[in-house]
Write a protein that holds these residues in place. Structure first.
Motif, mmCIF file in Angstrom:
data_model
loop_
_atom_site.group_PDB
_atom_site.id
_atom_site.type_symbol
_atom_site.label_atom_id
_atom_site.label_comp_id
_atom_site.label_asym_id
_atom_site.label_seq_id
_atom_site.Cartn_x
_atom_site.Cartn_y
_atom_site.Cartn_z
ATOM 1 N N GLY A 12 -44.610 -1.628 -4.820
ATOM 2 C CA GLY A 12 -44.378 -2.844 -5.605
ATOM 3 C C GLY A 12 -45.423 -3.852 -5.274
ATOM 4 N N LEU A 13 -45.137 -4.755 -4.370
ATOM 5 C CA LEU A 13 -46.109 -5.689 -3.799
ATOM 6 C C LEU A 13 -45.677 -5.980 -2.383
ATOM 7 C CD1 LEU A 13 -46.871 -8.338 -6.548
ATOM 8 C CD2 LEU A 13 -48.468 -6.741 -5.541
ATOM 9 N N PHE A 199 -49.598 -7.343 -20.342
ATOM 10 C CA PHE A 199 -49.378 -7.657 -21.752
ATOM 11 C C PHE A 199 -50.592 -7.259 -22.576
ATOM 12 C CE2 PHE A 199 -46.473 -10.269 -19.420
ATOM 13 C CZ PHE A 199 -45.308 -10.184 -20.161
ATOM 14 N N GLU A 200 -50.339 -7.041 -23.879
ATOM 15 C CA GLU A 200 -51.397 -6.728 -24.822
ATOM 16 C C GLU A 200 -51.155 -7.511 -26.101
ATOM 17 O OE1 GLU A 200 -51.242 -2.515 -25.083
ATOM 18 O OE2 GLU A 200 -49.134 -2.457 -25.671
ATOM 19 N N ASP A 219 -47.345 -1.695 -12.948
ATOM 20 C CA ASP A 219 -46.172 -2.223 -12.242
ATOM 21 C C ASP A 219 -45.172 -2.764 -13.261
ATOM 22 O OD1 ASP A 219 -44.809 -2.613 -9.849
ATOM 23 O OD2 ASP A 219 -45.491 -4.682 -9.664
ATOM 24 N N ALA A 220 -44.959 -1.998 -14.329
ATOM 25 C CA ALA A 220 -44.134 -2.458 -15.440
ATOM 26 C C ALA A 220 -42.698 -2.776 -15.023
ATOM 27 C CB ALA A 220 -44.131 -1.412 -16.556
ATOM 28 N N ARG A 547 -44.447 -12.425 -12.838
ATOM 29 C CA ARG A 547 -43.699 -11.407 -12.102
ATOM 30 C C ARG A 547 -42.379 -11.944 -11.571
ATOM 31 N NH1 ARG A 547 -46.235 -6.847 -10.205
ATOM 32 N NH2 ARG A 547 -48.404 -6.625 -10.809
ATOM 33 N N GLU A 548 -42.311 -13.247 -11.359
ATOM 34 C CA GLU A 548 -41.112 -13.841 -10.773
ATOM 35 C C GLU A 548 -40.045 -14.163 -11.815
ATOM 36 O OE1 GLU A 548 -40.410 -14.293 -7.698
ATOM 37 O OE2 GLU A 548 -42.265 -14.285 -6.551
ATOM 38 N N LEU A 549 -40.419 -14.176 -13.100
ATOM 39 C CA LEU A 549 -39.492 -14.661 -14.121
ATOM 40 C C LEU A 549 -38.429 -13.615 -14.455
ATOM 41 C CD1 LEU A 549 -41.836 -16.593 -16.570
ATOM 42 C CD2 LEU A 549 -40.615 -17.411 -14.545
ATOM 43 N N THR A 550 -37.191 -14.083 -14.498
ATOM 44 C CA THR A 550 -36.056 -13.246 -14.879
ATOM 45 C C THR A 550 -35.206 -14.027 -15.873
ATOM 46 O OG1 THR A 550 -34.697 -14.080 -13.057
ATOM 47 C CG2 THR A 550 -35.997 -12.094 -12.646
ATOM 48 N N PRO A 551 -34.506 -13.326 -16.774
ATOM 49 C CA PRO A 551 -33.641 -14.041 -17.713
ATOM 50 C C PRO A 551 -32.617 -14.889 -16.984
ATOM 51 C CG PRO A 551 -33.917 -11.755 -18.382
ATOM 52 C CD PRO A 551 -34.503 -11.869 -17.002
ATOM 53 N N ALA A 552 -32.397 -16.089 -17.492
ATOM 54 C CA ALA A 552 -31.440 -17.000 -16.860
ATOM 55 C C ALA A 552 -30.031 -16.430 -16.957
ATOM 56 C CB ALA A 552 -31.506 -18.369 -17.520
#
Length: 553
Positions: A12-13, A199-200, A219-220, A547-552
């Motif tokens: 991952g990282l 992204f593309e 790292d999708a 990478r840090e964003l997640t749905p609220a």
């Protein structure tokens, strides 16, 4: 013995580098049918989008860097000295700092299905030699070669330890696309740009472009955003769109941000403006009159930076520090002798300095130099930047109190850039970016490496054209060593020069403009978790944020 600076990577990282947020999927972040909502971003003002996805162009569209094209390693001033593995897993120097070996990540593909390898890295660095306009960090690249599919060796014509962050942040382009270009910086790249990023390009019009998730990204699994929408917004429509809650992530100056945006939903709407450099008045040091340090000292004393901060910048950002270091970003680099130092507004002192230096007041109230030159200058500013317009008007009023006439000249953004870069000004306002290290900031303030060459008067940094042997020696000291103490010694000498020589008239810290809503997406950087600079146009920090964003929830 070889000097190594190896950055380790784990699945991952590296956990020490990034703490990835867990999966979410609440009512706000997902549509009624469970589909994840798009992330809507404002990054730059404009009535329309001008297609350009060239990461080496001067006006590429937001998302080009970080979302489509990626760097080797990510360095951000918010995590100083901690490069994060990206396309490269490790970086190793030779003893002299003239050669770096990059070990690349395996299993990475370009979004057209071609394999990413060391030939692409070598090509990108060799392109900097053949086409210097692509060498955005002025790296002293001498050669680059791929020694195997996942190892690239870059050689430099001089010690380049200080350029490590810039080397790592270099975005890599595909040789199989770019090798056929005669002029790489003129490539608009609007049709299916080929990158390695998450992204593309999906859709493009003059009012909206959409980036879609690259499902084959290396790292999708760590990317939860499925689509990014970039609407075209002017300063006026930005304010109304932000107020309506239609933007998740935005940059730019918004007057009365609390009333317009935050107070409408204080639980979800936020802003964070860390120091991203400093806003200055650049004096053209090619003009003989500005060689007088006493004049520069008087100009500085005649500026009320607190008023500029409170009135023009609405208290969003504090006055500059006399060393030029943006704070708290570079707190750790501050010399102890300057920790308590601050600019003081003292028009009486300014007048006293000018009187003693022979700048007599004329019958019209404007002082003249001993050679008869009036202290009356135009101040070039972009006419569509309201905060800078307000600053210029305050400067006109303040400096009139010490017998200096400043005439703000609002011009188009294009004309401003041309005048600033080509030295066609007496005074102009200029932002000095934070850079990746304090060395970068001081280099852009004082290095003679940015002096114009024989073929052109244009420069891309040190717009005031202040050159100093002492500054060059200190910059060279920092550049030629890996020793932390020796580098700090060099930085403290550069701070002394900034304080005593006043190469630029620092005004206020340049904010990293960042407004965000957690109504639909969570995980943005903030004052309590400052893992990256937050402005959506800030790369490569934008790659960390996405990478840090997640749905609220």
């Amino acid at each position: 013995m070889r000097t190594t600076r190896t950055i380790r990577y784990t699945a991952g990282l590296a956990a020490a580098s990034l703490v990835l947020a867990g999966c979410g999927g609440g009512d706000n972040g997902a549509a009624g049918d469970g589909e994840v909502q798009p992330l809507t971003i404002h990054a730059n003002d404009g009535n329309t989008h001008q297609a350009n996805f060239n990461p080496f162009a001067s006006a590429f569209l937001a998302g080009t860097r970080g979302f489509i094209y990626e760097p080797l390693l990510i360095s951000t001033p918010m995590q100083p000295g901690e490069p994060i593995p990206w396309l490269a897993e490790s970086l190793e120097w030779n003893d002299e700092g003239t050669e770096v070996t990059l070990t690349l990540r395996e299993g990475v593909q370009w979004n057209d299905g071609e394999d990413f390898d060391a030939e692409d890295v070598a090509f990108t660095f060799n392109m900097m030699i053949e086409h210097p306009s692509t060498n955005l960090s002025a790296l002293p690249v001498e050669s680059a070669e791929a020694t195997d599919d996942h190892t690239a060796v870059i050689s430099f014509s001089e010690t380049a330890f200080a350029d490590e962050a810039a080397i790592g942040n270099t975005v890599i382009v595909p040789e199989h696309i770019w090798a056929d270009l005669d002029e790489p910086t003129e490539f608009v790249n609007e049709e299916d740009p080929v990158g390695t990023g998450p992204f593309e390009l999906d859709q493009l019009s003059d009012q909206l472009y959409i980036l879609a998730k690259n499902e084959d990204y290396w790292d999708a699994d760590d990317i939860e955003v499925q689509e990014i929408h970039y609407p075209a917004l002017t300063g006026e429509t930005l304010t109304t769109t932000l107020a309506a809650g239609d933007l998740d992530w935005s940059g730019g100056f918004i007057s009365n941000i609390e009333d317009v945006f935050i107070n409408q939903d204080p639980e979800n709407r936020h802003n964070w403006y860390p120091g991203g450099g400093q806003i200055t008045v650049a004096m053209n040091h090619e003009e003989e009159i500005f060689e007088d340090v006493e004049l520069r000292e008087a100009l500085s004393a005649g500026i009320d930076r607190e008023q500029i901060s409170e009135v023009a910048m609405q208290g969003y950002t504090p006055p500059s520090h006399p060393t030029g270091l943006p704070l708290p970003t570079y707190d750790d680099a501050m010399a102890s002798e300057f920790e308590e130092l601050a600019y003081e507004y003292d028009p009486d002192l300014a007048n006293e300095i000018l009187d003693e230096a022979g700048y007599e007041e004329g019958s019209d109230g404007i002082r003249v130099a001993p050679d008869g030159t009036p202290l009356s200058w135009e101040l070039a500013i972009p006419s569509d930047w309201p905060d800078w317009v307000d600053i210029s008007q305050l400067l006109e009023e303040q400096l009139a109190e010490i017998g200096i006439a400043v005439d703000p000249q609002g011009i188009s953004h294009e004309a401003y850039i041309e005048a600033r870069n080509n030295g066609n000004f007496e005074l102009t306002m200029a932002a000095i970016p934070v850079g990746l290290t304090p060395y970068d900031l001081y280099s852009q303030m004082m290095s003679s490496e940015y002096a114009p060459d024989d073929d052109s008067d244009a420069v891309n940094a040190n717009f005031g054209r202040f050159y100093s042997d002492e500054a060059d020696e200190a910059l060279a000291q920092f550049r030629n060593t890996e020793d932390d103490e020796e580098q700090q010694e060099a930085l403290e000498e550069l701070q002394r020069i900034a304080v005593e020589e006043i190469p630029y008239l620092g005004l206020v810290q340049a904010p990293n403009w960042f407004n965000y809503s957690t109504e639909r997406w969570e995980g943005f950087p903030n004052e309590d978790d400052p893992y990256a600079l937050g402005a959506p146009f800030q790369s490569p920090d934008n790659a960390l944020t996405i990478r840090e964003l997640t749905p609220a929830e």
